[in-house]
Design an enzyme around this catalytic site. Structure first.
Site, PDB file in Angstrom:
ATOM      1  N   CYS A   1      24.202  48.118  52.905  1.00 29.80           N
ATOM      2  CA  CYS A   1      25.440  48.896  53.001  1.00 29.80           C
ATOM      3  C   CYS A   1      25.470  49.734  54.287  1.00 29.80           C
ATOM      4  CB  CYS A   1      25.600  49.739  51.735  1.00 29.80           C
ATOM      5  SG  CYS A   1      27.261  50.393  51.559  1.00 29.80           S
ATOM      6  N   TYR A   2      25.380  51.050  54.212  1.00 26.49           N
ATOM      7  CA  TYR A   2      25.365  51.847  55.447  1.00 26.49           C
ATOM      8  C   TYR A   2      24.250  51.368  56.376  1.00 26.49           C
ATOM      9  CZ  TYR A   2      24.862  55.739  58.687  1.00 26.49           C
ATOM     10  OH  TYR A   2      24.773  56.487  59.827  1.00 26.49           O
TER      11      TYR A   2
ATOM     12  N   ASP B   1       3.642  62.548  31.048  1.00 21.33           N
ATOM     13  CA  ASP B   1       2.986  62.677  32.355  1.00 21.33           C
ATOM     14  C   ASP B   1       1.635  63.385  32.263  1.00 21.33           C
ATOM     15  OD1 ASP B   1       5.324  61.540  33.152  1.00 21.33           O
ATOM     16  OD2 ASP B   1       6.195  63.384  33.951  1.00 21.33           O
TER      17      ASP B   1
ATOM     18  N   HIS C   1      24.986  45.933  47.079  1.00 25.20           N
ATOM     19  CA  HIS C   1      23.814  46.650  46.562  1.00 25.20           C
ATOM     20  C   HIS C   1      23.000  45.762  45.627  1.00 25.20           C
ATOM     21  CE1 HIS C   1      24.683  50.667  48.099  1.00 25.20           C
ATOM     22  NE2 HIS C   1      25.943  50.263  48.048  1.00 25.20           N
TER      23      HIS C   1
ATOM     24  N   GLY D   1      24.393  54.857  52.143  1.00 28.62           N
ATOM     25  CA  GLY D   1      24.597  56.297  52.284  1.00 28.62           C
ATOM     26  C   GLY D   1      26.077  56.564  52.422  1.00 28.62           C
TER      27      GLY D   1
ATOM     28  N   GLU E   1      20.176  46.378  44.368  1.00 28.58           N
ATOM     29  CA  GLU E   1      19.260  47.139  43.515  1.00 28.58           C
ATOM     30  C   GLU E   1      19.819  47.498  42.142  1.00 28.58           C
ATOM     31  OE1 GLU E   1      20.706  48.065  46.280  1.00 28.58           O
ATOM     32  OE2 GLU E   1      21.424  50.122  46.221  1.00 28.58           O
TER      33      GLU E   1
ATOM     34  N   LYS F   1       8.442  56.974  36.806  1.00 32.73           N
ATOM     35  CA  LYS F   1       8.228  57.171  35.371  1.00 32.73           C
ATOM     36  C   LYS F   1       7.836  55.871  34.652  1.00 32.73           C
ATOM     37  CE  LYS F   1       8.647  60.207  31.991  1.00 32.73           C
ATOM     38  NZ  LYS F   1       8.168  61.592  32.063  1.00 32.73           N
TER      39      LYS F   1
END
Ligand code: XMP
Length: 512
Positions: free
Chosen positions: A83-84, A228, A170, A56, A172, A368
């Site tokens: 991180c944060y 969708d 990170h 963040g 991700e 998605k």
């Protein structure tokens, strides 16, 4: 739903938060993003196998910096702070967080202790994305440093007894080598997950649950032909068969042959109870002479509701209204701003106008890519599942200025040539959105010995993952040349083709 395992992701406002949730799910563990200040009671109720704190923009020393619930570290649930999230864990547990002189940003070599369960299977050096100013200068008591970089003495830490882990980088993002492996190790080595989140079981369970919930009652669904709503409709139809009715409002602003294709697909392949409303004339007369893009959108949105409402009335009261809402639309951001829902996503507030008792949103928990996997599992054709996004107002926002049937036909033909050539060149998988625009510009040309004064078609093609930003696609010249020559030769009233070489920002993807 059968999946029992849950990873809670506490959102501290970082830009990659949804990505963390997706990575966890890619490892076959179900995850939910929740606000950072979720209470201890709520956490206990949800009974997660593990918790991840996201990054963040805040500093732990900031006045209003986001904090987690007191006592979270004593729950005995494994926690990974990113991180944060790592800095907060450090700060709360008595370590020291310091401001660095310079920001460390970019792919950075981290020396890691690969004896840690978090880094099992890693070499002792690995490149990860670093993006921080503050850093942990002293780990809390009971913690051990398990990673460092040139500028960051504690790039990773662990307290194996309490199963608390922190990483400054990170994992991700794609830029981090083997990033998903770090997440995988946390899930399987530390949280002891078994990996029960599979799309095949999601489909099976959803059909069963929907059957039980809806039984013999009636459901109604607005079908646009988009991914969708299609997946939601097919899922429902597998569960309740002919008790589902789909209404497909054809506003006459679709691409070449699209309306017929949608109808055939659903009627023939899925045997869905489908009502196609050919409302072209209504839409075109309402749009006549309208040039302002936002007015066009508004007129189309309102007319859409009106047509839908009229058809729905003919059916009478239905028990359920099916909506294709997906997870990114419902995630509540940790910093209190709910995520932006584009007004067109829910077809402009249908629920107020239709007589129904309850909404069903079978895709509410899916990202998605998971919606697409569900579509494939349901045997929806690949070209539909990987269909490029097409805006609700359709070609109306790809014709600059007023809309006429003639202009629609010109655009449809040009667009269809462009799409055909992109497909033939095998570029449809790497370009995320590509289409033709009918500019309102006429220019002089020459054909044979004749002077012409005809329209200019613009081609637009972008590469993007989130459609919020994107770059124009570097389509090979030969492909552009072929498209251009086919369009001017085959489409009457077009004598010039240009290629849009602006990225987003500053331009948007659509021209209107
Ligand atoms: P822009 O043009 O804002 O587009 O860069 C971003 C994405 O959103 C789609 N888009 C729309 N979709 N109704 C929709 O359903 C709309 O009014 C609309 N406007 C833009 C666009 O196609 C792109 O994928």
């Amino acid at each position: 739903m059968k999946n029992n395992e849950l990873i809670l992701i506490l959102d501290f406002g970082g830009q990659y938060n949804q990505l963390i949730a997706r990575r966890v799910r890619e490892c076959n563990v179900y995850s939910e993003v929740v606000p950072f200040d979720i209470s201890l009671e709520k956490i206990k109720e949800k009974n997660p196998k593990g918790i991840i704190f996201t990054g963040g923009p805040a500093s732990v020393y900031g006045e209003d910096s986001p904090k987690c619930a007191d006592g979270i570290f004593e729950l005995g649930i494994p926690i990974l702070g990113i991180c944060y999230g790592m800095q907060l864990m450090t700060h709360v547990l008595g370590g020291t967080v310091q401001k660095a002189q310079t920001r460390e940003y970019g792919s950075t070599q981290v020396e890691i202790e690969n004896t840690s369960s978090l880094f099992q299977g890693f070499e002792n050096k690995n490149n990860f994305l670093m993006s921080h100013t503050d850093f942990v200068s002293k780990v809390p008591d009971g913690f051990k440093t398990i990673g460092k970089t040139l500028h960051c003495p504690n790039a990773a830490m662990e307290n194996t007894k309490k199963r608390l882990y922190g990483i400054q980088f990170h994992p991700e993002v794609n830029l981090s080598e083997n990033g998903t492996k770090v997440i995988h190790n946390f899930l399987y080595n530390i949280c002891k997950c078994s990996g029960d989140w599979q799309i095949s079981s999601f489909v099976e369970d959803s059909i069963k649950t929907l059957k039980e919930k809806i039984g013999n009652k009636k459901a109604l669904c607005a079908l646009s032909g988009g991914v969708d709503s299609s997946v939601a409709a097919v899922l429902l139809s597998k569960a309740i068969g002919k008790n589902l009715t789909c209404i497909f409002v054809d506003h006459g602003l679709l691409r070449k042959n699209e309306g017929d294709e949608v109808e055939q697909n659903y009627k023939n392949q899925f045997d869905i109870n489908l009502i196609r409303v050919n409302a072209k004339n209504r839409f075109l007369s309402k749009l006549s002479g309208v040039t302002d893009p936002e007015k066009k959108r508004k007129i189309i949105g309102e007319e859409f509701i009106r047509v839908f409402e009229e058809e729905a009335k003919k059916i009478g009261t239905v028990d359920f209204l099916v909506q294709g809402t997906i997870y990114p639309d419902v995630i509540e951001s940790g910093l209190g701003k709910s995520s932006v829902i584009k007004s067109h996503h829910n077809v402009g507030g249908l629920p107020d106008y239709v007589d129904f008792k309850e909404i069903v949103e079978p895709l509410r928990n899916l990202f998605k890519d998971e919606v697409r996997k569900t579509g494939l599992e349901l045997e929806i054709p690949e070209n539909l599942v990987y269909r490029q996004p097409f805006p609700g107002p359709g070609l109306a926002i790809r014709i600059i200025g007023d809309i006429t049937e003639d202009k629609l036909n010109i655009l449809r033909d040009a667009d269809s040539i462009f799409r055909e050539e992109i497909f033939k060149a095998g570029l449809h998988k790497s370009i995320n959105q590509y289409f033709a625009v009918l500019t309102n510009l006429k220019s002089v040309g020459v054909m044979g010995d004749e002077r012409t004064y005809d329209y200019t078609i613009a081609l637009r093609a972008v590469e993007t993952t989130d459609f919020m930003t994107g770059v124009w696609s570097k389509i090979p010249y030969e492909v552009l040349e072929k498209v251009s020559s086919r369009i001017v030769n085959e489409v009457k009233f077009v004598n010039r083709v240009v290629y849009d070489i602006t990225s987003k920002p500053p331009a948007t993807i659509e021209w209107e």
